[in-house]
Write an enzyme that holds these catalytic residues in place. Structure first.
Site, PDB file in Angstrom:
ATOM      1  CG  ASP A  70      -0.404  -0.494   2.465  1.00 48.96           C
ATOM      2  OD1 ASP A  70       0.829  -0.645   2.533  1.00 48.96           O
ATOM      3  OD2 ASP A  70      -1.165  -0.707   3.423  1.00 48.96           O
ATOM      4  CD  GLU A 129      -3.672   4.153   7.048  1.00 43.54           C
ATOM      5  OE1 GLU A 129      -4.668   3.985   7.777  1.00 43.54           O
ATOM      6  OE2 GLU A 129      -2.553   3.697   7.313  1.00 43.54           O
TER       7      GLU A 129
END
Ligand SMILES: [Zn+2]
Ligand SMILES: [Zn+2]
Length: 376
Positions: A70, A129
């Protein structure tokens, strides 16, 4: 791989430019620029929104092995005082995604020079997130076409020393959901409560009732958390509040409990609407599906790591944290593991300063594991 220091430099470069979900423009450009410096013969590159897919074509492929990193940062003001601290005011790589990217680039670099038999797919995923990049990326045409037969990922773990990794088979991370509830009633003069519908009273009652869900509706052998972290309402001390808002989070170990908890929240909110003659809206915001590690692949990986020198594997417990990689694991067998980075400050802390030695540990381990797995 004599030049592993390079990936510490890359991590620092990326650390300076944290960007929020789906705004990772500079980050994406950085990744693309770096990937262009590698031998291109076996690489196939595709961008997806602010993310990047890189396929390394194997020599005699029978399967595709995926590796996901990520790439987004957080809306946190960095307080590490490091010379390579964030240059983006109010944003920080406080969840180690800068580590995740530099490790992935390290592993990719190796296989770009020395391809394995099988194909490898490196997935640089935006917006972990929030609002969540894993699910739409998985559903994208590119990933459906290049769908890996297995996929793995790691996450830095401040609580473990460098040289330690931790994982477990089955459930690793919980099901999580944000929770926003807005209440709208009728405001009025504080001295005439009979002419108004007070949303401060309604909100207080709602918070209290929500507490009964975990204690009364969730199987005691399962686990769930409902936290209301913020409550706001009204305007001034002598006016009855017309509006109130609760902000919280829900976490459950099973997907089934998440469903039940939400049903209960909805029923309780309905009751508040009737009882306080108000209008209520519920918004679940970002939701993350559980991270469930494939039993066989995880056990095999843990045995593999036990054979390695310089790295130790421990079996951990499941955590109530959320991770959107779970969406990928719901459709593709694989696993995630924790990488020890030894920091006194936890994830999402403004002083998080992971030990960069872990970058080398991870790159070496992943190269050995993937070389083995992709040459079976
Ligand atoms: Zn995070
Ligand atoms: Zn993270």
């Amino acid at each position: 791989m004599e030049q592993l220091n390079r990936f510490v430099e890359i991590r620092r470069d990326l650390h300076k430019i944290p960007e929020l979900g789906f705004q990772e423009f500079k980050t994406q450009q950085y990744l693309l620029n770096y990937i262009k410096t590698l031998p291109q013969e076996r690489l196939e590159l595709k961008t997806w929104k602010t993310g990047v897919f890189v396929k390394v074509h194997g020599t005699e492929p029978t399967k595709i092995i995926g590796y996901r990193a990520d790439i987004d940062g957080l809306p946190i003001r960095e307080e590490t005082g490091l010379p390579f601290a964030s240059e983006h005011e109010g944003k920080m790589h406080a969840c180690g995604h800068d580590f995740h990217m530099s490790i992935a680039l390290g592993v990719l670099t190796h296989f770009a020079h020395q391809p394995a038999k099988d194909d490898l797919l490196f997935v640089f995923q935006p917006a972990e997130e929030g609002p969540g990049g894993a699910l739409p990326m998985l559903q994208s045409e590119i990933m459906q076409q290049w769908k890996p037969d297995m996929i793995i990922a790691l996450h830095i773990a401040p609580e473990y020393p460098v040289g330690t990794i931790a994982t477990k088979e089955g459930l690793l991370f919980a099901n999580t959901s944000e929770l926003f509830i807005d209440l709208k009633g009728k405001g009025g003069h504080a001295a005439f409560p009979h002419l108004a519908n007070d949303m401060v009273v309604a909100a207080c009652s709602l918070v209290t009732q929500l507490q009964s869900i975990v204690s009364r509706n969730v199987d005691p052998l399962d686990s769930a958390v409902i936290t209301v972290g913020k409550i706001s309402g009204g305007t001034v001390q002598n006016v009855i509040a017309e509006q109130a808002r609760l902000e919280g989070t829900i976490r459950t170990l099973s997907a089934e409990s998440m469903k039940k908890v939400k049903e209960r929240i909805e029923a309780i909110v309905k009751g508040i609407e009737i009882g306080y003659q108000c209008e209520a809206t519920i918004d679940y915001g970002s939701m993350y599906y559980q991270v469930y590690n494939d039993e066989q692949l995880t056990t095999e990986f843990m045995s593999f790591v036990k054979e390695q020198t310089n790295v130790e594997v421990i079996e951990c417990k499941e955590a109530m944290t959320g991770e959107d990689f779970g969406y990928m694991l719901a459709h593709i067998p694989g696993f995630m593991f924790w990488l020890g980075v030894n920091s006194p400050y936890g994830l999402h802390h403004s002083k998080l300063n992971p030990d960069e030695e872990a970058i080398e540990t991870a790159i070496r381990l992943l190269i050995s594991y993937l070389s083995w797995k992709a040459n079976e």
